[in-house]
Design a protein around this motif. Structure first.
Motif, PDB file in Angstrom:
ATOM      1  N   VAL A   1      -4.715   7.472 -11.016  1.00  0.00           N
ATOM      2  CA  VAL A   1      -4.836   7.977  -9.989  1.00  0.00           C
ATOM      3  C   VAL A   1      -5.261   9.427 -10.023  1.00  0.00           C
ATOM      4  N   LEU A   2      -6.224   9.946  -9.533  1.00  0.00           N
ATOM      5  CA  LEU A   2      -6.440  11.271  -9.770  1.00  0.00           C
ATOM      6  C   LEU A   2      -5.900  12.071  -8.702  1.00  0.00           C
ATOM      7  N   PRO A   3      -5.789  13.409  -9.038  1.00  0.00           N
ATOM      8  CA  PRO A   3      -5.037  14.311  -7.981  1.00  0.00           C
ATOM      9  C   PRO A   3      -5.888  14.296  -6.734  1.00  0.00           C
ATOM     10  N   GLU A   4      -5.125  14.286  -5.635  1.00  0.00           N
ATOM     11  CA  GLU A   4      -5.923  14.473  -4.283  1.00  0.00           C
ATOM     12  C   GLU A   4      -6.936  15.656  -4.054  1.00  0.00           C
ATOM     13  N   GLU A   5      -7.961  15.439  -3.708  1.00  0.00           N
ATOM     14  CA  GLU A   5      -8.946  16.548  -3.524  1.00  0.00           C
ATOM     15  C   GLU A   5      -9.169  16.634  -2.108  1.00  0.00           C
ATOM     16  N   LEU A   6      -8.917  18.027  -1.470  1.00  0.00           N
ATOM     17  CA  LEU A   6      -9.529  18.329  -0.251  1.00  0.00           C
ATOM     18  C   LEU A   6     -10.995  18.770  -0.290  1.00  0.00           C
ATOM     19  N   TRP A   7     -12.002  17.963  -0.017  1.00  0.00           N
ATOM     20  CA  TRP A   7     -13.134  18.149  -0.228  1.00  0.00           C
ATOM     21  C   TRP A   7     -13.791  18.805   1.445  1.00  0.00           C
ATOM     22  N   MET A   8     -14.369  19.898   1.247  1.00  0.00           N
ATOM     23  CA  MET A   8     -15.051  20.368   2.503  1.00  0.00           C
ATOM     24  C   MET A   8     -16.615  20.732   1.986  1.00  0.00           C
ATOM     25  N   PRO A   9     -17.452  20.059   2.821  1.00  0.00           N
ATOM     26  CA  PRO A   9     -18.861  20.414   2.437  1.00  0.00           C
ATOM     27  C   PRO A   9     -19.323  21.756   2.604  1.00  0.00           C
TER      28      PRO A   9
ATOM     29  N   GLN B   1       0.863  -1.378   0.047  1.00  0.00           N
ATOM     30  CA  GLN B   1      -0.181   0.170  -0.181  1.00  0.00           C
ATOM     31  C   GLN B   1       1.038   1.232   0.040  1.00  0.00           C
ATOM     32  N   SER B   2       0.342   2.242  -0.840  1.00  0.00           N
ATOM     33  CA  SER B   2       1.244   3.486  -0.941  1.00  0.00           C
ATOM     34  C   SER B   2       0.388   4.529  -1.114  1.00  0.00           C
ATOM     35  N   GLY B   3       0.190   5.457  -0.223  1.00  0.00           N
ATOM     36  CA  GLY B   3      -0.529   6.948  -0.339  1.00  0.00           C
ATOM     37  C   GLY B   3      -1.972   6.418  -0.577  1.00  0.00           C
ATOM     38  N   ASN B   4      -2.630   7.361  -1.495  1.00  0.00           N
ATOM     39  CA  ASN B   4      -3.898   7.486  -2.008  1.00  0.00           C
ATOM     40  C   ASN B   4      -4.159   6.657  -3.125  1.00  0.00           C
TER      41      ASN B   4
ATOM     42  N   VAL C   1     -12.460   4.704  -3.921  1.00  0.00           N
ATOM     43  CA  VAL C   1     -13.652   5.462  -3.860  1.00  0.00           C
ATOM     44  C   VAL C   1     -13.738   7.050  -3.476  1.00  0.00           C
ATOM     45  N   GLU C   2     -12.847   7.032  -2.400  1.00  0.00           N
ATOM     46  CA  GLU C   2     -12.614   8.385  -1.933  1.00  0.00           C
ATOM     47  C   GLU C   2     -11.789   9.340  -3.038  1.00  0.00           C
ATOM     48  N   ASN C   3     -11.066   8.571  -3.834  1.00  0.00           N
ATOM     49  CA  ASN C   3     -10.330   9.327  -4.620  1.00  0.00           C
ATOM     50  C   ASN C   3     -11.095   9.575  -6.165  1.00  0.00           C
ATOM     51  N   ARG C   4     -11.878   8.812  -6.353  1.00  0.00           N
ATOM     52  CA  ARG C   4     -12.896   8.851  -7.652  1.00  0.00           C
ATOM     53  C   ARG C   4     -14.214   9.635  -7.319  1.00  0.00           C
ATOM     54  N   LEU C   5     -14.387   9.995  -5.969  1.00  0.00           N
ATOM     55  CA  LEU C   5     -15.741  10.589  -5.759  1.00  0.00           C
ATOM     56  C   LEU C   5     -15.825  12.070  -6.582  1.00  0.00           C
ATOM     57  N   GLN C   6     -14.659  12.691  -6.693  1.00  0.00           N
ATOM     58  CA  GLN C   6     -14.605  13.804  -7.655  1.00  0.00           C
ATOM     59  C   GLN C   6     -15.355  13.894  -8.907  1.00  0.00           C
ATOM     60  N   ARG C   7     -15.354  12.742  -9.274  1.00  0.00           N
ATOM     61  CA  ARG C   7     -15.918  12.407 -10.731  1.00  0.00           C
ATOM     62  C   ARG C   7     -17.412  12.108 -10.526  1.00  0.00           C
ATOM     63  N   ALA C   8     -18.030  11.988  -8.988  1.00  0.00           N
ATOM     64  CA  ALA C   8     -19.188  11.515  -8.815  1.00  0.00           C
ATOM     65  C   ALA C   8     -19.687  12.534  -7.868  1.00  0.00           C
TER      66      ALA C   8
END
Length: 492
Positions: A184-192, A45-48, A67-74
């Motif tokens: 691998v998508l760029p990491e996204e800092l999601w805030m509601p 395992q390595s990162g995200n 899924v956390e990494n791909r949710l930016q597409r959904a």
């Protein structure tokens, strides 16, 4: 600024009732033993994400990370549906301030070695449960314990989340790659975002209405309210509000398949070789889609005879709604797009399956002939269920309108058949090959059965979702599908 559900999404949201829910999903069978190694560090395992030489194994933790990494597409998969007070406007999408991905992604296990019947029973139980409306409307399950070390991924999404035309795919499509190397998508800092209060939603709805007063009057008089229902009945304008298919005057045959149902779902699958079906199609000068429909016809015939041994007569038919692209590939919105196993919002047509015909060769010829004829008939066309909620969005009587819609809809066809009308290319989840793909279709009110077919890995994968209160012996439908295929092959 809030994003309001489209009229169609709002329709699906309000179509839920105590006995049905408009959720759908996919069942992916993956084989970790067949995952290619990329280097000496493969599996660490390595990162995200994953990269050459550092591929994650497919387990619960890595699936959550993916899924956390791909949710930016959904983005809708992190949003709630908020209704507006008094139905002054269609509901809105708002970020879930308490979003917890571990609530939505769950682990499940089968008694080892888990066979197809055990897996189907688990899927049945999951799909029987309604989604929690206080959270984003989806779930995902990593299912362990299948034979030969395989895993299954089951997704369950509310129909209102998905709109391929607006770039809102189903979550099973989001987590899959077309190559063994995971993207691998760029990491996204999601805030509601800050959730709007009830008062602001009401003010926003009134502002929209006052900005277009003429549309407001049109909504009340001609829209989806009680006044509109009365006007429709008195004026004989049911065709305007039906919208599922254009032939309401040509109602579907009476069938137990349109009986009122229960909350309990059943699920079963069957798989047959596409190459052999193509040979059958070539021999009989028809298409693989015709062979698929003939197999489904055989399934329906066998089931009806099991219910009533003298029920099926030569004149008997079962009416199905089928994607128009099954007859005319040119109707696809984007012919260059990758074929999907979630074939929703497609132009469709209604055709009849000759379940009264005993001879499989004649049955196949009749299926092909009827499909050719009806695919050219404007009276048999459908663009899918039409929303009653106009663009203005005032929905003061959504519950009444949804009940009326279900009543009208029940006249038009007996069974919906969802098809991927082109082969789906190989898919991978974190580099692990997806060996089988099944689409778990919607089962709405007044329907006892829904069928899907996915062309994948040179197989035709059939899935049957049924109301157990009507079809209690659902597992036999999978056996009937294989028997119908063998029957056609023997007549080749």
């Amino acid at each position: 600024m809030v994003t309001r559900l489209s009229p169609r999404d709002a329709m699906y949201y309000f179509l839920d009732d105590s006995r049905s829910t408009t959720h759908l999903g996919a069942l992916l069978i993956v084989d970790p033993a067949m995952a290619a190694s990329t280097g000496p560090d493969a599996g660490e395992q390595s990162g995200n994400g994953a990269g050459p030489g550092s591929r994650k194994p497919l387990d619960y933790a890595s699936l959550v990370s993916l899924v956390e990494n791909r949710l930016q597409r959904a983005p809708r998969y992190r949003q709630l549906v908020r209704e507006v007070t008094l139905g002054l406007a269609r509901p809105v999408w708002t970020d879930d301030p308490d979003f917890d991905i571990n609530f939505h992604i769950r682990r499940a296990g089968l008694p080892r070695p888990g066979g197809p019947a055990d897996l189907a029973d688990l899927v049945s139980r999951v799909m029987s449960r309604p989604l929690d409306r206080t959270r984003p409307l989806w779930e995902m399950y990593l299912i362990e314990g299948l034979a030969d070390g395989r895993l299954a991924i089951l997704t369950k999404s509310h129909r209102c989340l998905i709109d391929e035309h607006d770039g809102h795919p189903e979550i099973s499509e989001v987590i899959c790659d077309t190559t063994e190397e995971p993207e691998v998508l760029p990491e996204e800092l999601w805030m509601p975002g800050y959730p709007p209060g009830g008062t602001s939603l009401v003010i926003g709805a009134l502002a929209e209405a006052l900005a277009r007063p003429g549309d407001l009057v049109e909504t009340v008089v001609h829209g989806n309210g009680v006044v509109a229902e009365v006007r429709s009945v008195v004026g004989g304008t049911l065709r305007r509000v039906g919208g599922v298919v254009g032939q309401l005057t040509d109602s579907a045959p009476r069938s137990p398949l349109n009986n009122a149902g229960t909350t309990t779902r059943g699920f079963t699958t069957a798989s047959v070789p596409r190459r052999e079906c193509a040979k059958i199609a070539e021999h009989h000068n028809c298409t693989v889609i015709d062979v698929e429909l003939a197999i489904i016809t055989g399934v329906m015939r066998r089931w009806l005879l099991s219910v009533d041994p003298v029920a099926a007569t030569p004149a008997d038919t079962v009416r199905v709604v089928v994607p128009l692209s099954a007859r005319d590939p040119g109707v696809e919105v984007d012919p260059e797009a990758e074929p999907s196993w979630i074939p929703i919002a497609k132009p469709s047509f209604v055709t009849d399956l000759p379940v009264g015909e005993a001879n499989p060769t004649v049955r196949l010829a009749q299926v092909a002939g009827l499909a050719d004829r009806y695919a050219q008939s404007s009276r048999r066309m459908s663009t899918g269920p039409s929303p009653w909620f106009p663009e203005l969005g005032v929905v003061p009587f959504a519950d009444i309108s949804s009940r009326a819609f279900r009543s009208l809809d029940s006249r038009s066809y007996n069974v919906p058949v969802a098809m991927s009308t082109a082969p789906v290319a190989d898919r991978f989840v974190l580099g692990v090959p997806v060996r089988e793909v099944y689409y778990v279709p919607v089962l709405v009110s007044q329907r006892a059965l829904s069928v899907s077919v996915v062309e994948y890995a040179d197989r035709l994968n059939f899935a049957f979702v049924a109301d157990r209160g009507v079809i209690s012996d659902l597992p036999v439908l999978g056996d009937y599908a294989v028997e119908s295929y063998e029957e056609l092959r023997a007549s080749d």
